[in-house]
Design a protein around this motif. Structure first.
Motif, PDB file in Angstrom:
ATOM      1  N   GLY A 197       4.692   1.741   1.309  1.00  0.00           N
ATOM      2  CA  GLY A 197       5.313   3.040   1.117  1.00  0.00           C
ATOM      3  C   GLY A 197       5.363   3.850   2.398  1.00  0.00           C
ATOM      4  O   GLY A 197       4.517   3.707   3.280  1.00  0.00           O
ATOM      5  N   GLY A 198       6.367   4.713   2.522  1.00  0.00           N
ATOM      6  CA  GLY A 198       6.508   5.551   3.701  1.00  0.00           C
ATOM      7  C   GLY A 198       5.505   6.687   3.717  1.00  0.00           C
ATOM      8  O   GLY A 198       5.178   7.276   2.686  1.00  0.00           O
ATOM      9  N   GLY A 199       4.990   6.990   4.914  1.00  0.00           N
ATOM     10  CA  GLY A 199       4.117   8.146   5.079  1.00  0.00           C
ATOM     11  C   GLY A 199       4.918   9.436   5.086  1.00  0.00           C
ATOM     12  O   GLY A 199       6.065   9.472   5.543  1.00  0.00           O
ATOM     13  N   ALA A 200       4.328  10.514   4.574  1.00  0.00           N
ATOM     14  CA  ALA A 200       5.015  11.806   4.533  1.00  0.00           C
ATOM     15  C   ALA A 200       4.874  12.539   5.857  1.00  0.00           C
ATOM     16  O   ALA A 200       3.894  12.362   6.586  1.00  0.00           O
ATOM     17  N   GLY A 258      -0.399   8.909  -0.998  1.00  0.00           N
ATOM     18  CA  GLY A 258      -1.466   9.891  -0.872  1.00  0.00           C
ATOM     19  C   GLY A 258      -1.008  11.303  -1.229  1.00  0.00           C
ATOM     20  O   GLY A 258       0.133  11.688  -0.979  1.00  0.00           O
ATOM     21  N   THR A 259      -1.896  12.055  -1.845  1.00  0.00           N
ATOM     22  CA  THR A 259      -1.659  13.458  -2.174  1.00  0.00           C
ATOM     23  C   THR A 259      -2.910  14.246  -1.809  1.00  0.00           C
ATOM     24  O   THR A 259      -3.965  13.686  -1.495  1.00  0.00           O
ATOM     25  N   GLY A 260      -2.828  15.584  -1.872  1.00  0.00           N
ATOM     26  CA  GLY A 260      -4.014  16.403  -1.607  1.00  0.00           C
ATOM     27  C   GLY A 260      -4.956  16.386  -2.782  1.00  0.00           C
ATOM     28  O   GLY A 260      -4.528  16.222  -3.918  1.00  0.00           O
ATOM     29  N   PRO A 261      -6.270  16.572  -2.533  1.00  0.00           N
ATOM     30  CA  PRO A 261      -6.871  16.741  -1.202  1.00  0.00           C
ATOM     31  C   PRO A 261      -7.255  15.436  -0.513  1.00  0.00           C
ATOM     32  O   PRO A 261      -7.665  15.451   0.648  1.00  0.00           O
ATOM     33  N   SER A 262      -7.180  14.282  -1.194  1.00  0.00           N
ATOM     34  CA  SER A 262      -7.642  13.035  -0.567  1.00  0.00           C
ATOM     35  C   SER A 262      -6.709  12.581   0.543  1.00  0.00           C
ATOM     36  O   SER A 262      -7.148  12.018   1.551  1.00  0.00           O
ATOM     37  N   ARG A 263      -5.390  12.731   0.340  1.00  0.00           N
ATOM     38  CA  ARG A 263      -4.341  12.477   1.321  1.00  0.00           C
ATOM     39  C   ARG A 263      -4.120  11.022   1.667  1.00  0.00           C
ATOM     40  O   ARG A 263      -3.039  10.638   2.081  1.00  0.00           O
ATOM     41  N   GLN A 264      -5.122  10.169   1.530  1.00  0.00           N
ATOM     42  CA  GLN A 264      -4.971   8.763   1.894  1.00  0.00           C
ATOM     43  C   GLN A 264      -4.222   7.991   0.812  1.00  0.00           C
ATOM     44  O   GLN A 264      -4.485   8.156  -0.374  1.00  0.00           O
ATOM     45  N   GLY A 265      -3.260   7.153   1.212  1.00  0.00           N
ATOM     46  CA  GLY A 265      -2.582   6.304   0.255  1.00  0.00           C
ATOM     47  C   GLY A 265      -3.537   5.266  -0.307  1.00  0.00           C
ATOM     48  O   GLY A 265      -4.459   4.817   0.372  1.00  0.00           O
ATOM     49  N   ASN A 314       2.121  17.160   2.040  1.00  0.00           N
ATOM     50  CA  ASN A 314       3.298  16.545   1.427  1.00  0.00           C
ATOM     51  C   ASN A 314       2.902  15.150   0.976  1.00  0.00           C
ATOM     52  O   ASN A 314       2.274  14.403   1.726  1.00  0.00           O
ATOM     53  N   ALA A 315       3.246  14.776  -0.247  1.00  0.00           N
ATOM     54  CA  ALA A 315       2.809  13.492  -0.807  1.00  0.00           C
ATOM     55  C   ALA A 315       3.498  12.319  -0.127  1.00  0.00           C
ATOM     56  O   ALA A 315       4.707  12.353   0.133  1.00  0.00           O
ATOM     57  N   GLY A 338       0.811  -1.211   0.000  1.00  0.00           N
ATOM     58  CA  GLY A 338       0.000   0.000   0.000  1.00  0.00           C
ATOM     59  C   GLY A 338       0.844   1.262   0.000  1.00  0.00           C
ATOM     60  O   GLY A 338       1.977   1.285   0.480  1.00  0.00           O
ATOM     61  N   GLY A 339       0.288   2.346  -0.553  1.00  0.00           N
ATOM     62  CA  GLY A 339       0.974   3.631  -0.557  1.00  0.00           C
ATOM     63  C   GLY A 339       0.877   4.327   0.788  1.00  0.00           C
ATOM     64  O   GLY A 339      -0.092   4.161   1.540  1.00  0.00           O
ATOM     65  N   GLY A 340       1.902   5.119   1.128  1.00  0.00           N
ATOM     66  CA  GLY A 340       1.903   5.877   2.373  1.00  0.00           C
ATOM     67  C   GLY A 340       0.989   7.080   2.304  1.00  0.00           C
ATOM     68  O   GLY A 340       0.751   7.660   1.237  1.00  0.00           O
ATOM     69  N   GLY A 341       0.450   7.468   3.458  1.00  0.00           N
ATOM     70  CA  GLY A 341      -0.436   8.619   3.525  1.00  0.00           C
ATOM     71  C   GLY A 341       0.320   9.937   3.434  1.00  0.00           C
ATOM     72  O   GLY A 341       1.502  10.035   3.775  1.00  0.00           O
ATOM     73  N   ALA A 342      -0.367  10.975   2.953  1.00  0.00           N
ATOM     74  CA  ALA A 342       0.223  12.309   2.864  1.00  0.00           C
ATOM     75  C   ALA A 342       0.308  12.945   4.242  1.00  0.00           C
ATOM     76  O   ALA A 342      -0.553  12.733   5.099  1.00  0.00           O
ATOM     77  N   GLY A 343       1.362  13.726   4.458  1.00  0.00           N
ATOM     78  CA  GLY A 343       1.460  14.536   5.663  1.00  0.00           C
ATOM     79  C   GLY A 343       0.776  15.878   5.444  1.00  0.00           C
ATOM     80  O   GLY A 343       0.744  16.399   4.328  1.00  0.00           O
ATOM     81  N   GLN A 344       0.210  16.441   6.506  1.00  0.00           N
ATOM     82  CA  GLN A 344      -0.517  17.702   6.405  1.00  0.00           C
ATOM     83  C   GLN A 344       0.277  18.825   7.057  1.00  0.00           C
ATOM     84  O   GLN A 344       0.503  18.817   8.263  1.00  0.00           O
TER      85      GLN A 344
END
Length: 331
Positions: free
Chosen positions: A288-291, A108-115, A301-302, A54-60
């Motif tokens: 994947g690593g979370g941002a 994850g990227t904005g605006p959804s942010r979830q990987g 941050n993606a 799975g992909g890592g989540g975006a940091g806010q």
């Protein structure tokens, strides 16, 4: 004395005629979807099958006066195998096996942010389908001001994604659950560092042999450890969870026990001066690593992508009881 029909058809050995496998211990590693053609004498195989991570989540990030927060690490792709340490039985196969290799999920990227979650890997042998379940995506980080953005849960999968984080107070979030026999749960982030301009870190994604780290501080949680096996002829590691991203002003990323097993590392809350999150390694199913998410800027941050899966097939030499002498001569 006339020969019996059973002894004649059994090559001169009286007894039950067994189907034997003469695969010559041939090993094939498959990193893309397709068909593996087996040796003519193969009837039984060992196998390792790993799904995409799975992909890592975006940091806010958050502007002055509020606290940013890190995203959760992606869960590792599920592992099904007939070899230790996740040992199921060897399986019947002849002529060929069909394999689908799952890709890793996007960060994850904005605006959804979830990987996003990875994709399943499958193996079809003698009409039976074996499935490794994709790793779950990590949750995105949140913020308490400017405007408030809630953190996100990790997604379920072979191993579950870790939750994103939110500055103090934060509670009620759940990690992605892992699939029994294939992986483990992600970690949970709850609570933060208060007072002060510190966000909360994302938790780690689950790995094949351990759950992701739960976190209550600002340094990202570690991804769960994966598994190692020598089915390919050398000891190789697979399916480590991704690390969670750090929050607030933490310049260090989340160290990850999952990294030696292909899991990505969580990112720093200040990526301009600290380490960025990293992707799960391809052909390992690593998460994947979370941002990270910091203070003083805005926007997400993606997160990083999960790693693609893999399949390893070992054609066995195997027989039990009494077998045909003719089959021995023909092997």
């Amino acid at each position: 004395m006339p020969r019996s029909r059973s002894s004649s058809t059994n090559g001169g050995v009286i007894g039950k005629k067994n189907l034997t496998s003469f695969g010559k211990c041939t090993v094939t590693t498959k990193t893309s979807t397709g068909t593996v053609c087996l040796q003519s004498g193969t009837r039984v195989i060992d196998y390792l099958l790993v799904a995409g991570g799975g992909g890592g989540g975006a940091g806010q990030n958050c502007g002055p006066g509020c606290n940013g927060a890190g995203g959760g690490g992606g869960g590792a792709g599920g592992v099904v195998a007939s070899v230790t340490p996740l040992a199921g039985p060897d399986i019947n196969a002849s002529s060929s096996v069909s394999i689908t290799i799952g890709g890793g999920g996007a960060g994850g990227t904005g605006p959804s942010r979830q990987g996003t979650s990875g994709c399943n890997s499958t193996l079809v042998a003698c009409g039976t389908t074996y499935t490794a379940v994709a790793g779950g995506g990590g949750g995105g980080g949140g913020q308490t001001g400017g405007p408030a953005t809630p953190a996100q849960n990790g997604l379920p999968g072979g191993s579950g994604g870790g939750t994103g984080s939110q500055p103090f107070p934060a509670s009620g979030y759940t990690a992605g659950s892992g699939t029994a026999g294939q992986g483990n749960d992600g970690g949970v982030s709850s609570g933060g560092d208060a007072p002060g301009p510190f966000g909360l870190s994302g938790s780690g994604g689950g790995g094949a042999s351990a759950a992701g780290d739960n976190k209550t501080g600002s340094t990202g949680g570690g991804g769960g450890a994966g598994v190692s096996t020598d089915i390919s002829g050398s000891c190789t590691s697979y399916a480590g969870g991704g690390g969670g991203g750090s929050g607030g002003n933490k310049s260090s990323g989340g160290s990850s026990p999952g990294s030696p097993f292909g899991g990505g590392v969580g990112g720093s809350a200040t990526p301009a001066s600290g380490p960025a999150d990293t992707a799960g390694s391809n052909n390992t199913g690593g998460g994947g690593g979370g941002a990270g998410g910091g203070t003083g800027s805005t926007g997400p941050n993606a997160g990083s992508n999960g790693g693609s899966g893999v399949a390893v097939i070992k054609e066995l030499n195997k027989a039990s009881g009494v077998w045909s002498m003719q089959s021995q001569f023909q092997a």
